[in-house]
Design an enzyme around this catalytic site. Sequence first.
Site, PDB file in Angstrom:
ATOM      1  N   GLU A 174       1.041   3.702   2.024  1.00 50.44           N
ATOM      2  CA  GLU A 174       1.594   3.989   3.348  1.00 50.44           C
ATOM      3  C   GLU A 174       2.737   3.034   3.683  1.00 50.44           C
ATOM      4  OE1 GLU A 174      -2.826   5.059   3.439  1.00 50.44           O
ATOM      5  OE2 GLU A 174      -1.629   3.402   2.678  1.00 50.44           O
ATOM      6  N   CYS A 187      -5.842   1.917   5.869  1.00 52.81           N
ATOM      7  CA  CYS A 187      -6.550   0.714   6.286  1.00 52.81           C
ATOM      8  C   CYS A 187      -5.905   0.154   7.563  1.00 52.81           C
ATOM      9  CB  CYS A 187      -6.517  -0.332   5.166  1.00 52.81           C
ATOM     10  SG  CYS A 187      -4.891  -1.097   4.949  1.00 52.81           S
ATOM     11  N   HIS A 190       0.845  -1.190   0.000  1.00 55.69           N
ATOM     12  CA  HIS A 190       0.000   0.000   0.000  1.00 55.69           C
ATOM     13  C   HIS A 190       0.880   1.241   0.000  1.00 55.69           C
ATOM     14  CE1 HIS A 190      -3.641  -2.263   1.936  1.00 55.69           C
ATOM     15  NE2 HIS A 190      -3.164  -2.874   0.866  1.00 55.69           N
ATOM     16  N   CYS A 195      -2.197  -0.779   7.319  1.00 56.30           N
ATOM     17  CA  CYS A 195      -1.291   0.372   7.348  1.00 56.30           C
ATOM     18  C   CYS A 195      -1.213   0.984   8.736  1.00 56.30           C
ATOM     19  CB  CYS A 195      -1.736   1.393   6.308  1.00 56.30           C
ATOM     20  SG  CYS A 195      -1.589   0.756   4.612  1.00 56.30           S
TER      21      CYS A 195
END
Length: 163
Positions: free
Chosen positions: A55, A83, A53, A86
Amino acid sequence: MFRPAFMAEAIAQSRRALSEPGAEPFGAVVVKGEEIVGRGVNLSRLHNDPTSHGETEAIRDACRRLECTDLSGAELYSSCEPCALCVATMHIVGIARVYYAGSLEGSNAILSAVPEAIRRQGDVAALRADAGVPVAESRIGAEAHPSAEAEAILHAWARQMGG
């Protein structure tokens, strides 16, 4: 304290998805003091890595650049609400604060028309409910099988590390 220039850079990272094959429009930057120390965009499809992701990529970049796994006191700016994966990663490395532009619910609604073969849709509420419980209580279906050998390896490693 929120700094708009860092959010603009996180959004610029998400814009990479429009021209970078395999990228998805979720970008982030890690800020330590007054400096961006890590940048990332979601590359899950490109890397065949569901943890890639924006992040987590920004955190990986910051850790590589700073040659550490402790980002205590750093801030993270994201183009979208992080999410549970993360957020857990942020806790592990010590991110002190996160600023985000869009909500998970909003991004899921916008991207709901994208075919599942390209972008797997998730249930945000279920993910949030499941992420904070012990794995044995999660929807995954987990079983514990205690092992003295596995525990002995942990003890041995802890001793090697001075524990």
